[in-house]
Design an enzyme around this catalytic site. Structure first.
Site, PDB file in Angstrom:
ATOM      1  N   ASP A  75      68.150 -46.746 -25.917  1.00 43.16           N
ATOM      2  CA  ASP A  75      67.513 -46.195 -27.119  1.00 43.16           C
ATOM      3  C   ASP A  75      66.875 -47.322 -27.937  1.00 43.16           C
ATOM      4  O   ASP A  75      67.007 -48.504 -27.605  1.00 43.16           O
ATOM      5  CB  ASP A  75      68.542 -45.427 -27.968  1.00 43.16           C
ATOM      6  CG  ASP A  75      69.805 -46.244 -28.180  1.00 43.16           C
ATOM      7  OD1 ASP A  75      69.690 -47.436 -28.495  1.00 43.16           O
ATOM      8  OD2 ASP A  75      70.921 -45.687 -28.012  1.00 43.16           O
ATOM      9  N   ASP A  88      71.752 -49.574 -24.667  1.00 42.11           N
ATOM     10  CA  ASP A  88      72.278 -48.363 -25.296  1.00 42.11           C
ATOM     11  C   ASP A  88      72.896 -48.739 -26.640  1.00 42.11           C
ATOM     12  O   ASP A  88      73.990 -49.278 -26.697  1.00 42.11           O
ATOM     13  CB  ASP A  88      73.318 -47.771 -24.321  1.00 42.11           C
ATOM     14  CG  ASP A  88      74.071 -46.597 -24.918  1.00 42.11           C
ATOM     15  OD1 ASP A  88      73.668 -46.112 -25.995  1.00 42.11           O
ATOM     16  OD2 ASP A  88      75.055 -46.155 -24.275  1.00 42.11           O
ATOM     17  N   GLU A 129      46.952 -48.000 -14.701  1.00 37.14           N
ATOM     18  CA  GLU A 129      47.803 -47.969 -13.523  1.00 37.14           C
ATOM     19  C   GLU A 129      46.935 -47.609 -12.322  1.00 37.14           C
ATOM     20  O   GLU A 129      46.958 -46.489 -11.808  1.00 37.14           O
ATOM     21  CB  GLU A 129      48.929 -46.933 -13.687  1.00 37.14           C
ATOM     22  CG  GLU A 129      49.967 -47.043 -12.583  1.00 37.14           C
ATOM     23  CD  GLU A 129      50.638 -45.727 -12.206  1.00 37.14           C
ATOM     24  OE1 GLU A 129      51.518 -45.750 -11.341  1.00 37.14           O
ATOM     25  OE2 GLU A 129      50.265 -44.676 -12.755  1.00 37.14           O
ATOM     26  N   ASN A 160      73.718 -46.621 -29.187  1.00 37.71           N
ATOM     27  CA  ASN A 160      74.641 -45.676 -29.837  1.00 37.71           C
ATOM     28  C   ASN A 160      75.780 -45.228 -28.918  1.00 37.71           C
ATOM     29  O   ASN A 160      76.531 -44.321 -29.253  1.00 37.71           O
ATOM     30  CB  ASN A 160      73.877 -44.458 -30.386  1.00 37.71           C
ATOM     31  CG  ASN A 160      73.272 -43.611 -29.274  1.00 37.71           C
ATOM     32  OD1 ASN A 160      73.419 -43.951 -28.089  1.00 37.71           O
ATOM     33  ND2 ASN A 160      72.611 -42.539 -29.628  1.00 37.71           N
ATOM     34  N   ASP A 190      48.688 -44.146 -17.495  1.00 33.85           N
ATOM     35  CA  ASP A 190      49.378 -43.608 -16.341  1.00 33.85           C
ATOM     36  C   ASP A 190      48.397 -42.886 -15.409  1.00 33.85           C
ATOM     37  O   ASP A 190      47.574 -42.093 -15.862  1.00 33.85           O
ATOM     38  CB  ASP A 190      50.411 -42.596 -16.873  1.00 33.85           C
ATOM     39  CG  ASP A 190      51.346 -42.100 -15.804  1.00 33.85           C
ATOM     40  OD1 ASP A 190      52.136 -42.907 -15.320  1.00 33.85           O
ATOM     41  OD2 ASP A 190      51.279 -40.900 -15.460  1.00 33.85           O
ATOM     42  N   HIS A 199      58.846 -49.694 -12.505  1.00 33.57           N
ATOM     43  CA  HIS A 199      59.850 -48.629 -12.398  1.00 33.57           C
ATOM     44  C   HIS A 199      59.607 -47.680 -11.225  1.00 33.57           C
ATOM     45  O   HIS A 199      60.406 -46.769 -11.011  1.00 33.57           O
ATOM     46  CB  HIS A 199      59.854 -47.837 -13.706  1.00 33.57           C
ATOM     47  CG  HIS A 199      58.555 -47.116 -13.913  1.00 33.57           C
ATOM     48  ND1 HIS A 199      57.363 -47.787 -14.101  1.00 33.57           N
ATOM     49  CD2 HIS A 199      58.243 -45.801 -13.913  1.00 33.57           C
ATOM     50  CE1 HIS A 199      56.384 -46.903 -14.220  1.00 33.57           C
ATOM     51  NE2 HIS A 199      56.887 -45.699 -14.113  1.00 33.57           N
ATOM     52  N   ASP A 200      58.504 -47.847 -10.524  1.00 37.61           N
ATOM     53  CA  ASP A 200      58.197 -46.936  -9.413  1.00 37.61           C
ATOM     54  C   ASP A 200      58.498 -47.524  -8.049  1.00 37.61           C
ATOM     55  O   ASP A 200      58.314 -46.849  -7.036  1.00 37.61           O
ATOM     56  CB  ASP A 200      56.704 -46.548  -9.448  1.00 37.61           C
ATOM     57  CG  ASP A 200      56.381 -45.599 -10.578  1.00 37.61           C
ATOM     58  OD1 ASP A 200      57.266 -44.822 -10.973  1.00 37.61           O
ATOM     59  OD2 ASP A 200      55.235 -45.631 -11.066  1.00 37.61           O
ATOM     60  N   ASP A 206      75.869 -43.621 -25.990  1.00 33.77           N
ATOM     61  CA  ASP A 206      75.882 -42.338 -25.266  1.00 33.77           C
ATOM     62  C   ASP A 206      75.514 -42.479 -23.791  1.00 33.77           C
ATOM     63  O   ASP A 206      75.317 -41.488 -23.092  1.00 33.77           O
ATOM     64  CB  ASP A 206      74.955 -41.326 -25.957  1.00 33.77           C
ATOM     65  CG  ASP A 206      73.494 -41.762 -25.902  1.00 33.77           C
ATOM     66  OD1 ASP A 206      73.213 -42.881 -25.405  1.00 33.77           O
ATOM     67  OD2 ASP A 206      72.629 -40.990 -26.350  1.00 33.77           O
ATOM     68  N   ASP A 212      53.025 -46.228 -23.144  1.00 38.17           N
ATOM     69  CA  ASP A 212      52.561 -45.559 -21.937  1.00 38.17           C
ATOM     70  C   ASP A 212      51.776 -44.333 -22.364  1.00 38.17           C
ATOM     71  O   ASP A 212      52.221 -43.585 -23.234  1.00 38.17           O
ATOM     72  CB  ASP A 212      53.778 -45.126 -21.101  1.00 38.17           C
ATOM     73  CG  ASP A 212      53.571 -45.374 -19.633  1.00 38.17           C
ATOM     74  OD1 ASP A 212      52.553 -44.913 -19.112  1.00 38.17           O
ATOM     75  OD2 ASP A 212      54.437 -46.022 -19.011  1.00 38.17           O
TER      76      ASP A 212
HETATM   77  C1  GLC Z   1      52.934 -42.875 -12.753  1.00 41.77           C
HETATM   78  C2  GLC Z   1      54.266 -43.337 -13.277  1.00 41.77           C
HETATM   79  C3  GLC Z   1      55.354 -42.619 -12.537  1.00 41.77           C
HETATM   80  C4  GLC Z   1      55.203 -41.151 -12.799  1.00 41.77           C
HETATM   81  C5  GLC Z   1      53.810 -40.659 -12.445  1.00 41.77           C
HETATM   82  C6  GLC Z   1      53.533 -39.314 -13.032  1.00 41.77           C
HETATM   83  O1  GLC Z   1      52.732 -43.233 -11.443  1.00 41.77           O
HETATM   84  O2  GLC Z   1      54.356 -44.726 -13.170  1.00 41.77           O
HETATM   85  O3  GLC Z   1      56.632 -43.056 -12.893  1.00 41.77           O
HETATM   86  O4  GLC Z   1      56.140 -40.441 -12.062  1.00 41.77           O
HETATM   87  O5  GLC Z   1      52.799 -41.506 -12.936  1.00 41.77           O
HETATM   88  O6  GLC Z   1      53.372 -39.388 -14.413  1.00 41.77           O
END
Ligand code: GLC
Length: 572
Positions: A30, A22, A274, A24, A196, A335-336, A26, A99
């Protein structure tokens, strides 16, 4: 000199912009923050960055619901901030991929706003519209896959949340608009894209209903409570059957070929999908450069047997692509999903297993993807209160099970904390200062900080500690960088029936390297005197996670509990 492309010898590092740094104050990550951390990333020894979506978004799905494909989310900065970030990354030899969300936009994207406004506007056919709800399809995030829009007196389709309407990819205007957006960033100099959810782009044209006797919420609940092998098998079958008509349908290959042609207008750019389906690499030259080896992480436990089987299947198939052999791409976290440290730990040897698994991803054949924070051992964080939940698929589930199914809020919260992706998206832990140095002490961070930043799970405490996980990652990344065999070598599995340890060779024209990962808590003596590539050679240690008396070993040697051992096979 290697004939491989940059994306084959590169280690990628995924940045989740909201949670990285972060700049700034908040409470939200960023570009200023990310740019300030580029020296850290260069020092870590990765070669490229994958940015999760940084575009303007109402954030129903944390940026995966994009409302403008050619701009930067205001909370992350401006387009100029992005340009500075890109330029500073490139100065440090860090490539950057973005992405690319093709399947859907945000429902606040002007394309959808216009499409929804009437049945005869210029974008009326840019999304998937039906006069009546045609079937029982579910959205994988929030119940019905069809949502009514009174403006058109019609229903639109969404594989994900209702705030994420699916684009109609049969419409050439959609393609043109999206290819323009892609060129916008390629022209600025980005090095490629992570694609994605490509499997969700097309649906079964016959709109065949699914046959599962449950709604999404009921299936989730059933999955939460499934215990017996029979229930677990049934749950897996139901998940497959519920979505099989909405996934992997015809048309994706043609689309990927078109996209590849756009990318190939530029030098040296790349696409990673992905998806684990190797078929999306086409003939080896005409679709995606990489797809992820997700089956590697689709297991309760990383074991030598699992990895041997995985490698046999994946590498076997990659070698059969007609025009050019496919290149592997390995990862154990993003992240999933639950963080490596938590997911593949056993609650007793989590630290040792995290080190073994890092070594696995960094020594196997292929391009590794790391997820921010894994290098300091960040763990999942269970949220305690529904008001903290930011992943809307989690809050949706909580409210459905409490309201419609009568589940006690306390139990519902436990389930929600486990299933929500917030647990693995908490802010990066930079120091042992308040807010873990992610934000200033007084800021309210967008997700709570995992309190274990006070117990050494932070960059600052680990940076100058030779025994830390961070130092271990840096060391391994350096060994990999300096080894042609680890970067580009062929993979030769060894002693494949061993259950406790995983061993293999990597062989490049210039070098042969032996890798041994001992997944057991026992020291043992290993004997490679019958392995033809090794038997008459000495082994020169390149890396060990254990104390070792000698740098030179014969092919019969002792290995410590949970040891990671990497050695060059000296040619005699
Ligand atoms: C992909 C992303 C996930 C997102 C989904 C819908 O699986 O990795 O985080 O929620 O697509 O875009």
């Amino acid at each position: 000199m290697t004939s491989l492309k940059w994306w084959q010898t590169t280690v990628f590092y995924q940045i989740y912009p909201r949670s990285f740094a972060d700049g700034n104050g908040d409470g939200i990550g960023d570009f200023k923050g990310i740019t300030e951390k580029l020296d850290y990333l260069a020092g870590l020894g990765v070669d490229a960055l994958w940015l999760s979506p940084h575009f303007p978004s109402p954030n129903w799905d944390c940026g995966y619901d994009i409302s403008d494909y050619e701009n930067v989310a205001p909370e992350y900065g401006t387009l100029d901030d992005f340009k500075t970030f890109l330029e500073e990354s490139h100065k440090r030899n860090l490539r950057v991929i973005l992405d690319l969300v093709l399947n859907h936009t945000s429902d606040e994207h002007p394309w959808f706003v216009e499409s929804k406004s009437s049945r005869d506007n210029p974008k009326a056919d840019w999304y998937v519209w039906m006069d009546t709800q045609p079937n029982n399809w579910q959205s994988c995030f929030d119940g019905d896959a069809w949502t009514y829009a009174p403006e058109r007196n019609q229903y639109y389709y969404h594989y994900f949340m209702k705030q994420q309407p699916d684009l109609n990819w049969h419409n050439p205007e959609v393609k043109k608009a999206m290819w323009d957006a892609i060129r916008f960033w390629l022209d600025l100099g980005v090095d490629g894209y992570r694609l994605d959810a490509i499997g969700t782009i097309f649906e079964d044209p016959k709109l065949t209903p699914h046959t599962v006797p449950m709604t999404l919420a009921e299936l989730r609940r059933f999955s939460d409570t499934a215990k017996t092998p029979k229930e677990i098998k049934l749950k897996d079958k139901y998940w497959h059957d519920m979505f099989k008509n909405q996934w992997g349908q015809k048309g994706v290959h043609e689309l990927m070929k078109e996209l590849r042609a756009v990318i190939d207008e530029y030098d040296e750019r790349m696409l990673v999908g992905e998806d684990d389906n190797i078929d999306y690499m086409g003939d080896g030259k005409d679709e995606l450069h990489l797809v992820f080896n997700f089956p590697l992480m689709r297991t309760e436990k990383i074991s030598p047997a699992h990895v041997h089987k995985n490698q046999k299947e994946r590498l076997g198939k990659l070698d059969t692509l007609p025009k050019a052999k496919g290149w592997p791409c390995n990862t154990l976290g993003n992240h999933d999903c639950s963080r490596i440290h938590t997911r593949f730990g056993d609650k007793v040897h989590d630290a040792e297993l995290a080190r073994l698994n890092a070594a696995l991803v960094l020594t196997m054949k292929g391009t590794p993807f790391l997820y921010n924070g894994e290098e300091i051992g960040m763990t999942d964080m269970m949220l305690a209160d529904i008001s903290q939940v930011r992943d809307t698929m989690g809050s949706w589930y909580y409210h459905v099970i409490v309201t419609d199914m009568g589940v006690h809020p306390q139990e519902a919260m436990l389930r929600t904390a486990e299933m929500t992706r917030d647990k693995n998206r908490t802010p990066m832990q930079w120091s042992n200062h308040p807010n873990a140095g992610f934000s200033p002490a007084e800021a309210n961070t967008w997700l709570p900080i995992n309190p274990n930043y006070k117990e050494g799970v932070n960059v600052y405490d680990q940076e100058n500690n030779p025994a830390s996980l961070l130092t271990y990652y840096k060391h391994l990344l350096r060994v990999r960088r300096e080894s042609s065999a680890l970067k580009e070598g062929e993979y030769v599995p060894l002693q494949t029936t061993a259950r406790e340890y995983f061993s293999f060779l990597r062989q490049s024209p210039a070098q042969t390297v032996l890798v041994v990962l001992n997944y057991s808590d026992q020291a043992m003596e290993l004997d490679f005197t019958r392995t033809k590539e090794i038997r008459n050679s000495n082994l020169r240690t390149l890396f060990t996670s254990a104390e070792r008396r000698s740098a030179e070993l014969t092919p019969k040697f002792k290995i410590g509990a949970f040891e990671v051992f990497i050695a060059e096979v000296e040619r005699g």
